[in-house]
Design a protein around this motif. Structure first.
Motif, PDB file in Angstrom:
ATOM      1  N   ASP A 144      25.637  52.871 -15.986  1.00 54.86           N
ATOM      2  CA  ASP A 144      26.152  51.914 -15.375  1.00 54.86           C
ATOM      3  C   ASP A 144      26.585  52.323 -14.103  1.00 54.86           C
ATOM      4  OD1 ASP A 144      28.428  50.289 -14.752  1.00 54.86           O
ATOM      5  OD2 ASP A 144      29.682  50.863 -16.261  1.00 54.86           O
ATOM      6  N   ARG A 147      29.176  54.950 -12.389  1.00 50.68           N
ATOM      7  CA  ARG A 147      30.387  55.318 -13.701  1.00 50.68           C
ATOM      8  C   ARG A 147      29.458  56.186 -14.573  1.00 50.68           C
ATOM      9  NH1 ARG A 147      33.916  54.838 -10.752  1.00 50.68           N
ATOM     10  NH2 ARG A 147      34.811  52.946 -10.093  1.00 50.68           N
ATOM     11  N   GLU A 148      28.406  55.866 -14.976  1.00 52.55           N
ATOM     12  CA  GLU A 148      27.593  56.635 -16.033  1.00 52.55           C
ATOM     13  C   GLU A 148      26.072  56.987 -15.766  1.00 52.55           C
ATOM     14  OE1 GLU A 148      27.522  57.067 -21.025  1.00 52.55           O
ATOM     15  OE2 GLU A 148      28.634  55.289 -19.812  1.00 52.55           O
ATOM     16  N   TYR A 149      25.680  58.001 -16.142  1.00 46.31           N
ATOM     17  CA  TYR A 149      24.279  58.260 -16.062  1.00 46.31           C
ATOM     18  C   TYR A 149      24.040  59.230 -17.109  1.00 46.31           C
ATOM     19  CZ  TYR A 149      25.035  56.536 -11.250  1.00 46.31           C
ATOM     20  OH  TYR A 149      25.092  55.741 -10.425  1.00 46.31           O
ATOM     21  N   ARG A 150      22.607  58.994 -17.340  1.00 50.66           N
ATOM     22  CA  ARG A 150      22.114  60.001 -18.564  1.00 50.66           C
ATOM     23  C   ARG A 150      21.130  60.995 -17.621  1.00 50.66           C
ATOM     24  NH1 ARG A 150      21.283  60.204 -23.609  1.00 50.66           N
ATOM     25  NH2 ARG A 150      19.730  60.922 -24.506  1.00 50.66           N
ATOM     26  N   ASN A 161      24.878  62.008 -21.440  1.00 47.02           N
ATOM     27  CA  ASN A 161      25.495  61.151 -20.796  1.00 47.02           C
ATOM     28  C   ASN A 161      26.679  61.452 -19.930  1.00 47.02           C
ATOM     29  OD1 ASN A 161      23.331  59.490 -21.928  1.00 47.02           O
ATOM     30  ND2 ASN A 161      24.770  57.869 -22.922  1.00 47.02           N
ATOM     31  N   ARG A 163      29.832  60.972 -17.522  1.00 41.52           N
ATOM     32  CA  ARG A 163      30.663  59.843 -16.923  1.00 41.52           C
ATOM     33  C   ARG A 163      31.084  60.448 -15.446  1.00 41.52           C
ATOM     34  NH1 ARG A 163      35.570  58.763 -18.519  1.00 41.52           N
ATOM     35  NH2 ARG A 163      35.770  60.678 -19.758  1.00 41.52           N
ATOM     36  N   ASP A 165      33.257  59.910 -11.383  1.00 44.33           N
ATOM     37  CA  ASP A 165      34.197  59.185 -10.618  1.00 44.33           C
ATOM     38  C   ASP A 165      33.628  58.526  -9.310  1.00 44.33           C
ATOM     39  OD1 ASP A 165      34.150  61.142  -8.801  1.00 44.33           O
ATOM     40  OD2 ASP A 165      35.765  62.248  -9.326  1.00 44.33           O
ATOM     41  N   ASP A 172      32.970  63.808 -17.510  1.00 42.52           N
ATOM     42  CA  ASP A 172      32.710  64.300 -18.761  1.00 42.52           C
ATOM     43  C   ASP A 172      31.322  64.439 -18.920  1.00 42.52           C
ATOM     44  OD1 ASP A 172      33.299  64.950 -21.558  1.00 42.52           O
ATOM     45  OD2 ASP A 172      32.679  63.110 -22.133  1.00 42.52           O
ATOM     46  N   TYR A 173      30.859  65.917 -19.566  1.00 37.32           N
ATOM     47  CA  TYR A 173      29.718  66.259 -19.470  1.00 37.32           C
ATOM     48  C   TYR A 173      29.711  66.869 -21.123  1.00 37.32           C
ATOM     49  CZ  TYR A 173      25.366  68.591 -18.268  1.00 37.32           C
ATOM     50  OH  TYR A 173      24.068  69.018 -18.404  1.00 37.32           O
ATOM     51  N   ARG A 178      34.395  69.540 -19.163  1.00 42.04           N
ATOM     52  CA  ARG A 178      35.384  68.421 -19.253  1.00 42.04           C
ATOM     53  C   ARG A 178      36.292  68.651 -18.115  1.00 42.04           C
ATOM     54  NH1 ARG A 178      39.735  70.650 -21.089  1.00 42.04           N
ATOM     55  NH2 ARG A 178      39.693  72.098 -22.913  1.00 42.04           N
TER      56      ARG A 178
END
Length: 184
Positions: A144, A147-150, A161, A163, A165, A172-173, A178
């Protein structure tokens, strides 16, 4: 300038990072207190990037231990703090400091991946607390955008995955880090 903190999910570690976006690029300064492979350490580091998120300089210092300085040209060529060419890192644009989720921001921002797009890359991986630098294979996939990457650590068969900012800083990892609430 922003300040963020992460807690280690693996032990009692914490990181305090300042992130400064400047007209000519980005500057990060951070202190990490952590534990890796049963050895406690304190680490201070800085990273300077150009406006396209390519690493130009990094300096790391382990409390009571070694130092490491790397100079990059943004095109995958590296020198150490004495000006010696580091041919083993040829082609690496990004660095990955084992002790921090911050260095995931570098390829996430630099690659500008479209949703579903995956990009394998070679990075200069910096172990902590030994500060040994090796070339490793990784990959990032946009889930996304912004917002989110693998993240795929191909070199160690690990995926997560992440998340992020609006600045691309990890929130979050899973299993590793965190983000802590902002200090007011």
């Amino acid at each position: 300038m922003r300040e963020v903190r992460w807690a280690s999910e693996e032990g009692d570690g914490i990181e305090h990072l300042t992130f400064d976006a400047r007209p000519d690029g980005f500057f990060v300064e951070s202190a990490v207190v952590g534990q890796r492979y049963g050895k406690a350490y304190g680490l201070y580091y800085t990273v300077r990037c150009d406006s396209q998120w390519r690493v130009l300089h990094t300096f790391l210092k382990v409390a009571g231990g070694g130092e490491l300085e790397l100079h990059g040209d943004g095109a995958g060529h590296w020198r150490d703090g004495h000006g010696l060419t580091l041919t083993a890192l040829e082609g690496c644009v990004d660095i990955d400091i084992a002790a921090t989720p911050f260095t995931n921001t570098l390829p996430i921002r630099r690659l500008q991946l479209a949703p579903g797009e995956r990009q394998p890359i070679a990075v200069a991986y910096i172990g902590t607390p030994d500060l040994q630098v090796t070339r490793v294979d990784q990959a990032y996939t946009c889930i996304d955008r912004d917002r989110e990457y693998r993240y795929d650590g191909i070199f160690r068969n690990f995926s997560a995955n992440l998340r992020v900012d609006d600045d691309g800083l990890v929130i979050d990892y899973p299993t590793l880090f965190r983000r802590l609430q902002s200090v007011r």
